[in-house]
Design a protein around this motif. Structure first.
Motif, PDB file in Angstrom:
ATOM      1  N   GLN A   1      51.578  37.865  47.345  1.00  0.00           N
ATOM      2  CA  GLN A   1      52.904  37.436  46.555  1.00  0.00           C
ATOM      3  C   GLN A   1      54.208  38.313  46.574  1.00  0.00           C
ATOM      4  O   GLN A   1      55.251  37.714  46.560  1.00  0.00           O
ATOM      5  N   ASN A   2      53.859  39.287  46.745  1.00  0.00           N
ATOM      6  CA  ASN A   2      55.089  40.390  47.048  1.00  0.00           C
ATOM      7  C   ASN A   2      55.834  40.000  48.006  1.00  0.00           C
ATOM      8  O   ASN A   2      57.044  39.966  48.077  1.00  0.00           O
ATOM      9  N   ILE A   3      55.060  39.867  49.281  1.00  0.00           N
ATOM     10  CA  ILE A   3      55.950  39.588  50.487  1.00  0.00           C
ATOM     11  C   ILE A   3      56.598  38.350  50.265  1.00  0.00           C
ATOM     12  O   ILE A   3      57.581  38.252  51.003  1.00  0.00           O
ATOM     13  N   LEU A   4      56.310  37.171  49.589  1.00  0.00           N
ATOM     14  CA  LEU A   4      56.583  36.037  49.280  1.00  0.00           C
ATOM     15  C   LEU A   4      58.089  36.112  48.429  1.00  0.00           C
ATOM     16  O   LEU A   4      59.152  35.578  48.768  1.00  0.00           O
ATOM     17  N   LYS A   5      57.875  37.089  47.406  1.00  0.00           N
ATOM     18  CA  LYS A   5      59.199  37.215  46.716  1.00  0.00           C
ATOM     19  C   LYS A   5      60.139  37.962  47.523  1.00  0.00           C
ATOM     20  O   LYS A   5      61.266  37.466  47.317  1.00  0.00           O
ATOM     21  N   GLU A   6      59.822  39.146  48.193  1.00  0.00           N
ATOM     22  CA  GLU A   6      60.563  39.530  49.148  1.00  0.00           C
ATOM     23  C   GLU A   6      61.535  38.735  50.115  1.00  0.00           C
ATOM     24  O   GLU A   6      62.707  38.768  50.402  1.00  0.00           O
ATOM     25  N   ALA A   7      60.520  37.593  50.665  1.00  0.00           N
ATOM     26  CA  ALA A   7      61.129  36.677  51.602  1.00  0.00           C
ATOM     27  C   ALA A   7      62.265  35.864  51.074  1.00  0.00           C
ATOM     28  O   ALA A   7      63.141  35.589  51.449  1.00  0.00           O
ATOM     29  N   GLU A   8      61.760  35.399  49.601  1.00  0.00           N
ATOM     30  CA  GLU A   8      62.792  34.637  49.114  1.00  0.00           C
ATOM     31  C   GLU A   8      64.062  35.000  48.709  1.00  0.00           C
ATOM     32  O   GLU A   8      65.120  34.784  48.769  1.00  0.00           O
ATOM     33  N   LEU A   9      63.945  36.608  48.129  1.00  0.00           N
ATOM     34  CA  LEU A   9      64.955  37.459  47.724  1.00  0.00           C
ATOM     35  C   LEU A   9      66.051  37.577  49.133  1.00  0.00           C
ATOM     36  O   LEU A   9      67.192  37.562  49.273  1.00  0.00           O
ATOM     37  N   ARG A  10      65.153  37.802  49.979  1.00  0.00           N
ATOM     38  CA  ARG A  10      66.017  38.049  51.474  1.00  0.00           C
ATOM     39  C   ARG A  10      66.653  36.606  52.011  1.00  0.00           C
ATOM     40  O   ARG A  10      68.058  36.692  52.527  1.00  0.00           O
ATOM     41  N   ALA A  11      66.225  35.436  51.688  1.00  0.00           N
ATOM     42  CA  ALA A  11      66.714  34.209  52.040  1.00  0.00           C
ATOM     43  C   ALA A  11      67.927  34.017  51.172  1.00  0.00           C
ATOM     44  O   ALA A  11      68.991  33.613  51.812  1.00  0.00           O
ATOM     45  N   GLU A  12      67.853  34.386  49.786  1.00  0.00           N
ATOM     46  CA  GLU A  12      68.710  34.235  49.176  1.00  0.00           C
ATOM     47  C   GLU A  12      70.283  34.805  49.429  1.00  0.00           C
ATOM     48  O   GLU A  12      71.099  34.555  49.149  1.00  0.00           O
ATOM     49  N   THR A  13      69.827  36.108  49.611  1.00  0.00           N
ATOM     50  CA  THR A  13      70.900  37.225  49.983  1.00  0.00           C
ATOM     51  C   THR A  13      71.686  36.627  51.257  1.00  0.00           C
ATOM     52  O   THR A  13      72.785  36.366  51.288  1.00  0.00           O
ATOM     53  N   ILE A  14      70.825  36.328  52.563  1.00  0.00           N
ATOM     54  CA  ILE A  14      71.420  35.815  53.649  1.00  0.00           C
ATOM     55  C   ILE A  14      72.270  34.414  53.125  1.00  0.00           C
ATOM     56  O   ILE A  14      73.432  34.117  53.879  1.00  0.00           O
TER      57      ILE A  14
ATOM     58  N   ILE B   1      62.880  30.717  54.586  1.00  0.00           N
ATOM     59  CA  ILE B   1      61.884  30.184  53.949  1.00  0.00           C
ATOM     60  C   ILE B   1      60.683  29.842  54.546  1.00  0.00           C
ATOM     61  O   ILE B   1      59.505  30.042  54.150  1.00  0.00           O
ATOM     62  N   ILE B   2      60.830  29.211  55.988  1.00  0.00           N
ATOM     63  CA  ILE B   2      59.737  29.064  56.667  1.00  0.00           C
ATOM     64  C   ILE B   2      58.950  30.429  57.118  1.00  0.00           C
ATOM     65  O   ILE B   2      57.492  30.116  56.964  1.00  0.00           O
ATOM     66  N   ILE B   3      59.665  31.278  57.113  1.00  0.00           N
ATOM     67  CA  ILE B   3      58.948  32.662  57.602  1.00  0.00           C
ATOM     68  C   ILE B   3      58.242  32.882  56.506  1.00  0.00           C
ATOM     69  O   ILE B   3      57.029  33.633  56.443  1.00  0.00           O
ATOM     70  N   GLY B   4      59.001  32.744  55.249  1.00  0.00           N
ATOM     71  CA  GLY B   4      58.335  33.452  54.096  1.00  0.00           C
ATOM     72  C   GLY B   4      56.826  32.499  53.765  1.00  0.00           C
ATOM     73  O   GLY B   4      55.874  33.147  53.360  1.00  0.00           O
ATOM     74  N   VAL B   5      57.164  31.220  53.927  1.00  0.00           N
ATOM     75  CA  VAL B   5      55.827  30.251  53.810  1.00  0.00           C
ATOM     76  C   VAL B   5      54.739  30.753  54.693  1.00  0.00           C
ATOM     77  O   VAL B   5      53.574  30.848  54.352  1.00  0.00           O
ATOM     78  N   GLY B   6      55.026  31.051  55.769  1.00  0.00           N
ATOM     79  CA  GLY B   6      54.044  31.294  57.104  1.00  0.00           C
ATOM     80  C   GLY B   6      53.590  32.765  56.461  1.00  0.00           C
ATOM     81  O   GLY B   6      52.227  32.985  56.797  1.00  0.00           O
ATOM     82  N   ALA B   7      54.454  33.585  56.104  1.00  0.00           N
ATOM     83  CA  ALA B   7      53.613  35.094  55.709  1.00  0.00           C
ATOM     84  C   ALA B   7      52.713  34.647  54.703  1.00  0.00           C
ATOM     85  O   ALA B   7      51.722  35.350  54.669  1.00  0.00           O
ATOM     86  N   LEU B   8      53.077  33.462  53.631  1.00  0.00           N
ATOM     87  CA  LEU B   8      52.117  33.449  52.507  1.00  0.00           C
ATOM     88  C   LEU B   8      50.881  32.792  53.008  1.00  0.00           C
ATOM     89  O   LEU B   8      49.700  33.201  52.456  1.00  0.00           O
ATOM     90  N   ILE B   9      50.912  32.017  54.025  1.00  0.00           N
ATOM     91  CA  ILE B   9      49.727  31.250  54.538  1.00  0.00           C
ATOM     92  C   ILE B   9      48.928  32.381  55.383  1.00  0.00           C
ATOM     93  O   ILE B   9      47.726  32.659  55.234  1.00  0.00           O
ATOM     94  N   VAL B  10      49.733  33.196  56.046  1.00  0.00           N
ATOM     95  CA  VAL B  10      48.833  34.368  56.575  1.00  0.00           C
ATOM     96  C   VAL B  10      48.291  35.090  55.483  1.00  0.00           C
ATOM     97  O   VAL B  10      47.039  35.834  55.860  1.00  0.00           O
ATOM     98  N   GLY B  11      48.802  35.679  54.555  1.00  0.00           N
ATOM     99  CA  GLY B  11      48.274  36.391  53.713  1.00  0.00           C
ATOM    100  C   GLY B  11      46.967  35.602  53.009  1.00  0.00           C
ATOM    101  O   GLY B  11      45.999  36.271  52.810  1.00  0.00           O
ATOM    102  N   LEU B  12      47.130  34.424  52.565  1.00  0.00           N
ATOM    103  CA  LEU B  12      46.101  33.897  52.196  1.00  0.00           C
ATOM    104  C   LEU B  12      44.719  33.692  53.077  1.00  0.00           C
ATOM    105  O   LEU B  12      43.444  33.905  52.652  1.00  0.00           O
ATOM    106  N   VAL B  13      45.327  33.350  54.275  1.00  0.00           N
ATOM    107  CA  VAL B  13      44.030  33.535  55.217  1.00  0.00           C
ATOM    108  C   VAL B  13      43.586  34.687  55.378  1.00  0.00           C
ATOM    109  O   VAL B  13      42.443  35.166  55.314  1.00  0.00           O
ATOM    110  N   ALA B  14      44.224  35.863  55.233  1.00  0.00           N
ATOM    111  CA  ALA B  14      43.841  37.218  55.448  1.00  0.00           C
ATOM    112  C   ALA B  14      42.929  37.445  54.125  1.00  0.00           C
ATOM    113  O   ALA B  14      41.944  37.899  54.133  1.00  0.00           O
ATOM    114  N   GLY B  15      43.626  37.000  52.805  1.00  0.00           N
ATOM    115  CA  GLY B  15      42.681  37.224  51.790  1.00  0.00           C
ATOM    116  C   GLY B  15      41.343  36.422  51.933  1.00  0.00           C
ATOM    117  O   GLY B  15      40.255  37.017  51.328  1.00  0.00           O
TER     118      GLY B  15
END
Length: 521
Positions: free
Chosen positions: A42-55, A8-22
């Motif tokens: 948003q797509n990256i965040l969804k994939e991260a959430e799905l991956r976290a749920e699977t794990i 989750i932390i990785i996903g949030v970090g990725a979202l923040i990175v995306g926002l900054v990049a945006g």
């Protein structure tokens, strides 16, 4: 659960990175690009959430499986412990039953033993009573016997013991004397049989060596060549060989004189070569003598090797083989030393075989017993001790070394073959014709024997007979008793052994004659 949080932390970090990049892209690019960047974030965040749920689901399944497995193992351990506890309880019950049974048996045995003990006590009381009665009867009987015999019990006992002791001592002495006489008779017969058989089976040559050698010449003219101008040739020969050359009126002969047979042989062979060659002068003489000496040394080794091969002796050191060959050119009382050693070796082997001993070892010791008579260097040691030293130096068996050193009683005999070597050496040297002595020495030895016996008190006459091998001593009957005769014979033999030198052995016979004379008138 920690891994899900991490994802989750990785996903949030990725979202923040995306926002900054945006935002950065928005600052640089158009609004459309900003929207695309937001969409990607948003797509990256969804994939991260799905991956976290699977794990998360996978980890939950693994945790359930691990829980089931641990529970199963715990149940198995509990069952195993329960089983072992049951077995232990069963064994404890069985032991308890066995102990109870043993206690019951022990109680029963204790009761039986008490009954037996009571019975034994009653029997002991009866026995004590009977013993008391018996002692009373015995004392009464002893008093009656003492009254009849006039002796006390202790006195009678002492007399009986002394009588039995004296009788037993007398019988023991008689039996001991009979055993000794029987053993001596059998030992003498057996020893005489072995010695005679050994001598009969050994036929050795009788070789008498002299101190001179006669060198024969074809003509007397050669004598002048041998003498040389002013005698220089003969002096050169004598200096090179150590042999005296006697040139006298004897026709066609020159006498070679030396106490050393080896030197005489060198001189004889050298003269033979010089005469055959015809060239006789000092330089040539030295050359021929040296060459002859080397060839004779080779001949000595060859004689030694041939001797040990013929005798069947193996493993002898090469230096001992050379000494054996050298014995061919030595003599003892006129008897050739090698012939004497070979004869002694054969006698030793026969005697050892008759006595059930090692004949090869005895033969080896017999052949080497006189090696000390041919030393390469002069020494103060006697030939027996020197021979033992040489044998030990060249690795001979300790029994052989002791036999060599003890064959003249100069060492203590430590092995059984040592007296055999001594006896066979005496047999070989003492048999008729084996050795010779100068007449003067022989007569002096006979005279010394008789004078030695006459020094003892009570000796009337003394005669040396059988060529000095027996001493007959006649004593005065009124001064020497029968017991003194035995003692006198032993003392004379010991004195001869310690003070005189003689070949073989000397028998001492003391004769005591008692004459009783009366006259009838």
């Amino acid at each position: 659960m920690d891994q899900n949080v991490m994802y989750i932390i990785i996903g949030v970090g990725a979202l923040i990175v995306g926002l900054v990049a945006g935002r950065l892209i928005f600052a640089r690019n158009t609004k459309k690009q900003v929207e695309e960047a937001e969409q990607q974030a948003q797509n990256i965040l969804k994939e991260a959430e799905l991956r976290a749920e699977t794990i998360k689901k996978e980890k939950q399944l693994e945790a359930k499986e691990r829980f089931v497995q641990l529970k199963s193992e715990y149940e198995r351990e509990v069952n195993e412990r329960n089983r072992k506890l049951g077995e232990s309880e069963n064994r404890a019950k069985q032991k308890e039953q066995s102990i109870n049974q043993k206690e019951a048996n022990l109680d029963k045995q204790v009761k039986e033993n008490e009954a037996i003990k009571e019975n034994l006590n009653r029997q002991i009381e009866v026995v004590n009573q009977k013993r008391t009665e018996l002692e009373k009867h015995q004392e009464e009987h002893i008093r009656r016997l003492e009254k009849i015999a006039g002796l006390s019990a202790e006195e009678a006992k002492t007399q009986l013991v002394e009588s039995l002791k004296a009788e037993a001592h007398s019988q023991a002495l008689t039996l001991q004397q009979e055993i000794i006489e029987d053993a001596k008779l059998k030992a003498n017969k057996e020893a005489r049989k072995i010695v005679i058989q050994s001598i009969q089976r050994t036929a050795a040559e009788v070789t008498i060596e002299n101190t001179v050698t006669v060198f024969n010449l074809e003509t007397d003219e050669i004598k002048g060549q041998i003498i040389g101008r002013e005698g220089r040739n003969i002096r050169a020969i004598e200096a090179a060989t150590g042999v005296d050359l006697i040139v006298d009126d004897t026709p066609e002969a020159i006498i070679l004189s030396s106490f050393d047979p080896l030197r005489r042989e060198v001189a004889r062979l050298s003269l033979q070569r010089l005469v055959s060659d015809g060239r006789i002068h000092p330089a040539r003489i030295e050359e021929v003598v040296e060459k002859t000496r080397r060839q004779l040394e080779e001949q000595i080794i060859e004689i030694g090797e041939r001797t040990v091969i013929e005798m069947g002796i193996h493993g002898l050191h090469k230096e001992l083989v050379r000494i054996v060959g050298k014995m061919r050119f030595r003599s003892s009382y006129g008897q050739n030393l090698l012939m004497h050693s070979r004869e002694t070796a054969n006698l030793c082997a026969i005697m050892a075989a008759e006595l059930g001993m090692n004949p090869k070892l005895a033969k080896r010791a017999g052949l080497l017993h006189d090696i000390g008579k041919v030393p390469d260097e002069e020494t103060e040691l006697t030939h027996a001790l020197l021979g033992a030293k040489l044998a030990e130096k060249y690795g001979e068996n300790p029994a052989v070394v002791n036999a060599i050193g003890a064959h003249h009683d100069e060492m203590e005999m430590q092995y059984v073959i040592s007296p055999i070597i001594q006896a066979c050496d005496a047999i070989s040297g003492a048999r008729p014709g084996a050795r010779r002595e100068i007449m003067q020495q022989y007569l002096q030895r006979i005279k010394d024997l008789e004078n030695l016996a006459l020094t003892y008190t009570g000796v009337e006459k003394a005669y040396a007979i059988q060529a000095g091998r027996e001493l007959r001593v006649i004593v005065e009957a009124d001064k020497v008793t029968d017991v003194d005769s035995d003692k006198l014979s032993f003392e004379i033999a010991q004195k001869i052994q310690t003070e005189m030198t003689y070949p073989g052995q000397i028998k001492v016979t003391v004769i005591r004659e008692k004459r009783a004379i009366n006259i009838a008138r």
